[in-house]
Motif scaffolding. Structure first.
Motif, PDB file in Angstrom:
ATOM      1  N   ASP A  40       0.828  -1.208   0.000  1.00  0.00           N
ATOM      2  CA  ASP A  40       0.000   0.000   0.000  1.00  0.00           C
ATOM      3  C   ASP A  40       0.858   1.252   0.000  1.00  0.00           C
ATOM      4  N   MET A  41       1.905   1.277   0.822  1.00  0.00           N
ATOM      5  CA  MET A  41       2.717   2.484   0.954  1.00  0.00           C
ATOM      6  C   MET A  41       3.637   2.686  -0.230  1.00  0.00           C
ATOM      7  N   SER A  42       4.025   1.613  -0.890  1.00  0.00           N
ATOM      8  CA  SER A  42       4.909   1.759  -2.053  1.00  0.00           C
ATOM      9  C   SER A  42       4.231   2.507  -3.189  1.00  0.00           C
ATOM     10  N   ARG A  43       2.894   2.545  -3.134  1.00  0.00           N
ATOM     11  CA  ARG A  43       2.160   3.220  -4.203  1.00  0.00           C
ATOM     12  C   ARG A  43       2.121   4.737  -4.032  1.00  0.00           C
ATOM     13  N   HIS A  44       2.254   5.220  -2.775  1.00  0.00           N
ATOM     14  CA  HIS A  44       2.075   6.656  -2.595  1.00  0.00           C
ATOM     15  C   HIS A  44       3.114   7.331  -1.693  1.00  0.00           C
ATOM     16  N   ILE A  45       4.022   6.563  -1.075  1.00  0.00           N
ATOM     17  CA  ILE A  45       5.081   7.173  -0.278  1.00  0.00           C
ATOM     18  C   ILE A  45       6.413   6.572  -0.714  1.00  0.00           C
ATOM     19  N   ALA A  46       7.291   7.433  -1.214  1.00  0.00           N
ATOM     20  CA  ALA A  46       8.550   6.949  -1.775  1.00  0.00           C
ATOM     21  C   ALA A  46       9.716   7.043  -0.796  1.00  0.00           C
ATOM     22  N   ASN A  47       9.620   7.884   0.217  1.00  0.00           N
ATOM     23  CA  ASN A  47      10.772   8.138   1.088  1.00  0.00           C
ATOM     24  C   ASN A  47      10.598   7.577   2.501  1.00  0.00           C
ATOM     25  N   LEU A  48       9.952   6.447   2.617  1.00  0.00           N
ATOM     26  CA  LEU A  48       9.819   5.795   3.917  1.00  0.00           C
ATOM     27  C   LEU A  48      11.221   5.415   4.410  1.00  0.00           C
ATOM     28  N   PRO A  49      11.607   5.764   5.644  1.00  0.00           N
ATOM     29  CA  PRO A  49      12.982   5.492   6.094  1.00  0.00           C
ATOM     30  C   PRO A  49      13.339   4.007   6.144  1.00  0.00           C
ATOM     31  N   ASP A  50      12.335   3.140   6.269  1.00  0.00           N
ATOM     32  CA  ASP A  50      12.567   1.700   6.300  1.00  0.00           C
ATOM     33  C   ASP A  50      11.268   1.042   5.841  1.00  0.00           C
ATOM     34  N   ARG A  51      11.355   0.129   4.880  1.00  0.00           N
ATOM     35  CA  ARG A  51      10.141  -0.489   4.352  1.00  0.00           C
ATOM     36  C   ARG A  51       9.385  -1.264   5.423  1.00  0.00           C
ATOM     37  N   ASP A  52      10.084  -1.679   6.497  1.00  0.00           N
ATOM     38  CA  ASP A  52       9.423  -2.379   7.593  1.00  0.00           C
ATOM     39  C   ASP A  52       8.635  -1.443   8.498  1.00  0.00           C
ATOM     40  N   LEU A  53       8.694  -0.135   8.218  1.00  0.00           N
ATOM     41  CA  LEU A  53       7.913   0.833   8.986  1.00  0.00           C
ATOM     42  C   LEU A  53       6.659   1.265   8.236  1.00  0.00           C
ATOM     43  N   ALA A  54       6.304   0.526   7.207  1.00  0.00           N
ATOM     44  CA  ALA A  54       5.067   0.825   6.472  1.00  0.00           C
ATOM     45  C   ALA A  54       3.880   0.742   7.413  1.00  0.00           C
ATOM     46  N   TYR A  55       2.927   1.646   7.235  1.00  0.00           N
ATOM     47  CA  TYR A  55       1.802   1.716   8.167  1.00  0.00           C
ATOM     48  C   TYR A  55       0.477   1.861   7.432  1.00  0.00           C
ATOM     49  N   PHE A  56      -0.598   1.507   8.137  1.00  0.00           N
ATOM     50  CA  PHE A  56      -1.964   1.731   7.669  1.00  0.00           C
ATOM     51  C   PHE A  56      -2.499   2.984   8.348  1.00  0.00           C
ATOM     52  N   GLU A  57      -3.114   3.865   7.583  1.00  0.00           N
ATOM     53  CA  GLU A  57      -3.787   5.016   8.148  1.00  0.00           C
ATOM     54  C   GLU A  57      -5.277   4.754   8.256  1.00  0.00           C
ATOM     55  N   GLU A  58      -5.921   5.348   9.239  1.00  0.00           N
ATOM     56  CA  GLU A  58      -7.368   5.216   9.372  1.00  0.00           C
ATOM     57  C   GLU A  58      -8.032   5.626   8.066  1.00  0.00           C
ATOM     58  N   GLY A  59      -8.994   4.811   7.617  1.00  0.00           N
ATOM     59  CA  GLY A  59      -9.677   5.084   6.368  1.00  0.00           C
ATOM     60  C   GLY A  59      -9.059   4.416   5.167  1.00  0.00           C
ATOM     61  N   SER A  60      -7.832   3.874   5.314  1.00  0.00           N
ATOM     62  CA  SER A  60      -7.194   3.171   4.196  1.00  0.00           C
ATOM     63  C   SER A  60      -7.829   1.793   4.045  1.00  0.00           C
ATOM     64  N   PRO A  61      -7.640   1.143   2.877  1.00  0.00           N
ATOM     65  CA  PRO A  61      -8.357  -0.111   2.587  1.00  0.00           C
ATOM     66  C   PRO A  61      -8.198  -1.218   3.634  1.00  0.00           C
ATOM     67  N   HIS A  62      -7.013  -1.341   4.258  1.00  0.00           N
ATOM     68  CA  HIS A  62      -6.777  -2.476   5.141  1.00  0.00           C
ATOM     69  C   HIS A  62      -6.755  -2.116   6.622  1.00  0.00           C
ATOM     70  N   PHE A  63      -6.954  -0.845   6.972  1.00  0.00           N
ATOM     71  CA  PHE A  63      -6.807  -0.444   8.365  1.00  0.00           C
ATOM     72  C   PHE A  63      -7.804  -1.168   9.275  1.00  0.00           C
TER      73      PHE A  63
END
Length: 402
Positions: A205-228
């Motif tokens: 999910d985050m690879s589609r809209h955030i390019a500068n995440l400091p670590d791919r293991d820190l990907a997160y779900f935001e409230e309202g996102s498809p899988h939250f």
């Protein structure tokens, strides 16, 4: 006096402050904490407990408050992992001199390592309450069904099992010579499957809209996102599974001990606490999701469990409700070397020496759990005297590892 370090105190340059309750922080763990602090979802600051050490993505021993978002890899794959302890109406003098039969009886009653119960027993009445949630979860995410087939009822047969790694069952004695039973385990296979599944979903999910995440293991779900919402439901279910798993194991352990001991009862309510979990709490004027990755809740007056290693003391503690730690404390001693490093550095003779007086496995299969692979629990406790007070000190007599 406790040791306290604060990084980026002003919280500028796009990073939140990090408050660390120890001076002993390895380079990789410090780098992970700095990466966490760069996430835009962090509320107020990050707290690192005295047992802090490097983890996958998020640092073990960290308390992470997030605004309207959750980091699945911070919760981890052993969702709801934690501790259970209860005091018995027995004194140490009432235990048999040879504890090997007690240990063997517990190992027969509670499957350890990769073992599970051979059938779905009627004694697992708790499954009736857990099952509907699991069935809905597997139906919503067919991939989970393939990873953990319902036909084998794997998660049901694993309820009341220990697992491997650093999970354990111990019989201990406190400073008053009272006997305790203490155990450590989590959500077993189904928690692992749920964790890995949603960590991968978050990365995609985050690879589609955030390019500068400091670590791919820190990907997160935001409230309202498809899988939250799905993740929140899944993690709540897995945390409840972990709690019930520990309760079932405690019951099996106490029943297994009965034939070898004088009649006994429990003399205090069981302490059952997670140390890998997420829940909504209010801190610094906001309702946030607090992820404790290797930390326990230590609200004012709240009882908790901080275990040492196989050859060191453990502690029953009462929280002081320190706001800077988000009312948290450490979940144990914390590793100071990896499992591979421990296996390379120590021998079976070292293990026998460091676990002298403890009825436990002393073979190469548990060499990575040797006490010297962990930080000094006394130093850890000294560094969190502002977070908890010690109620009981426990010394293990029997230790069962997976």
């Amino acid at each position: 006096m406790p040791v306290f370090i604060e990084l980026n105190k002003s919280g500028d340059a796009g990073s939140a402050p990090v408050k660390i309750f120890t001076a002993e922080v390895e380079y990789q763990a410090m780098s992970q904490l700095k990466n966490l602090a760069r996430l835009p979802i962090i509320h107020s600051h990050i707290a690192a407990m005295p047992d802090v050490h490097v983890g996958i993505g998020a640092t073990v021993g960290s308390v992470i408050p997030t605004r309207s978002a959750i980091i699945p890899s911070a919760v981890g794959v052993d969702i709801g992992c934690g501790m259970n302890a209860v005091r018995l109406s027995l004194k140490a003098s009432q235990l048999p001199d040879d504890l090997s039969r007690v240990r063997s009886a517990i190992e027969r009653a509670v499957p350890v390592g990769q073992r599970a119960h051979s059938s779905v027993s009627s004694r697992f009445a708790a499954c009736k309450n857990l099952a509907p949630g699991a069935d809905r979860l597997l139906e919503q995410h067919p991939k989970l069904s393939k990873m953990l087939p319902r036909a084998q009822q794997t998660w049901v047969r694993q309820l009341g099992t220990l697992g491997g790694g650093n999970h354990f069952i111990e019989v201990c004695v406190d400073q008053s010579q009272d006997v305790w039973v203490m155990l450590h385990s989590g959500s077993r296979g189904i928690g692992n499957v749920i964790g890995r599944y949603f960590i991968e979903r978050a990365r995609k999910d985050m690879s589609r809209h955030i390019a500068n995440l400091p670590d791919r293991d820190l990907a997160y779900f935001e409230e309202g996102s498809p899988h939250f919402a799905d993740y929140l439901d899944a993690v709540d279910w897995a945390q409840e599974y972990a709690r019930v798993n520990r309760e079932e194991m405690l019951g099996l352990t106490l029943r297994a001990m009965q034939p070898f001991l004088p009649p006994f009862t429990t003399t205090c309510e069981a302490i059952n606490c997670h140390h890998n979990y997420v829940q909504k709490e209010r801190h610094y004027g906001a309702d946030v999701y607090v992820t404790r990755k290797g930390a326990i809740s230590a609200r004012e007056g709240q009882l908790g469990i901080i275990p040492g290693s196989m050859g060191a003391r453990s502690f029953i503690v009462r929280g002081k409700g320190n706001p800077e730690s988000f009312c948290s404390c450490s979940h144990g001693a914390g590793r100071k070397m990896s499992r591979m490093q421990a296996r390379q550095r120590f021998t079976r003779e070292d293990l026998e020496k460091q676990t002298a007086g403890v009825e436990c496995r002393k073979d190469k299969g548990v060499l990575d759990e040797i006490p010297s692979a962990y930080k000094d629990i006394d130093e850890v406790m000294k560094n969190q005297s502002d977070l908890v007070e010690v109620v009981h000190e426990l010394k293990q007599l029997i230790c069962i590892k997976g």
